[in-house]
Design a protein around this motif. Structure first.
Motif, PDB file in Angstrom:
ATOM      1  N   MET A  76      76.148  41.186 -45.042  1.00 48.07           N
ATOM      2  CA  MET A  76      77.087  41.766 -44.105  1.00 48.07           C
ATOM      3  C   MET A  76      78.428  41.060 -44.268  1.00 48.07           C
ATOM      4  N   HIS A  77      79.492  41.824 -44.419  1.00 46.33           N
ATOM      5  CA  HIS A  77      80.849  41.326 -44.532  1.00 46.33           C
ATOM      6  C   HIS A  77      81.672  41.869 -43.374  1.00 46.33           C
ATOM      7  N   ALA A  78      82.712  41.130 -43.014  1.00 42.73           N
ATOM      8  CA  ALA A  78      83.647  41.606 -41.993  1.00 42.73           C
ATOM      9  C   ALA A  78      85.056  41.224 -42.412  1.00 42.73           C
ATOM     10  N   ILE A  79      85.998  42.083 -42.078  1.00 42.66           N
ATOM     11  CA  ILE A  79      87.407  41.781 -42.293  1.00 42.66           C
ATOM     12  C   ILE A  79      88.050  41.691 -40.913  1.00 42.66           C
ATOM     13  N   PHE A  80      88.631  40.525 -40.622  1.00 47.51           N
ATOM     14  CA  PHE A  80      89.293  40.338 -39.332  1.00 47.51           C
ATOM     15  C   PHE A  80      90.669  39.745 -39.568  1.00 47.51           C
ATOM     16  N   THR A  81      91.477  39.784 -38.530  1.00 49.35           N
ATOM     17  CA  THR A  81      92.836  39.269 -38.632  1.00 49.35           C
ATOM     18  C   THR A  81      93.073  38.193 -37.582  1.00 49.35           C
ATOM     19  N   THR A  82      93.788  37.147 -37.988  1.00 46.90           N
ATOM     20  CA  THR A  82      94.220  36.087 -37.083  1.00 46.90           C
ATOM     21  C   THR A  82      95.418  35.387 -37.722  1.00 46.90           C
ATOM     22  N   ILE A 104      83.672  46.417 -40.869  1.00 49.12           N
ATOM     23  CA  ILE A 104      82.392  45.745 -41.058  1.00 49.12           C
ATOM     24  C   ILE A 104      81.626  46.506 -42.133  1.00 49.12           C
ATOM     25  N   VAL A 105      81.104  45.773 -43.123  1.00 46.22           N
ATOM     26  CA  VAL A 105      80.308  46.364 -44.195  1.00 46.22           C
ATOM     27  C   VAL A 105      78.912  45.771 -44.097  1.00 46.22           C
ATOM     28  N   ASP A 106      77.906  46.637 -43.873  1.00 47.06           N
ATOM     29  CA  ASP A 106      76.512  46.206 -43.774  1.00 47.06           C
ATOM     30  C   ASP A 106      75.679  47.073 -44.709  1.00 47.06           C
TER      31      ASP A 106
END
Length: 104
Positions: A1-7, A41-43
């Protein structure tokens, strides 16, 4: 599982167990921090993209500590004017370890 988030004005592509450095968060070492601005989100075969954010999704990370990056020298110079300025800058950062990715 991958996720792309911003901060901090940057985007991060992470999976559980990754250790990354982000802009300084102001959280104490050993505590958990939740990033709620998840872009996708990539699952496996299932991929969810937000418009612009995925509702209800979050990335939980444990704070490992703070630090400063290597020094960057800023040198200003104007030819034939005798003008020289030398400044240094060390950008503060927070190192975090990704603990969990919570889909919507």
């Amino acid at each position: 599982m991958h996720a792309i988030f911003t901060t901090g004005g940057k985007q991060f592509n992470v999976k559980v167990g990754d250790v990354i450095t982000v802009e300084k968060l102001g959280a104490d070492a050993g505590t958990n921090f939740t990033f709620d601005q998840v872009l996708s989100i990539v699952d496996g075969d299932a991929t969810v993209f937000g418009k612009p954010l995925v509702k209800g999704a979050s990335v939980v990370a444990s704070v490992l500590g703070d630090g400063k990056a290597k020094k960057v020298i800023v040198y200003k110079y104007k030819a034939k004017k005798g003008y020289h300025k030398k400044r240094g800058h060390r950008q503060p950062f927070t190192k975090v370890k990704i603990e969990a990715i919570n889909p919507a």
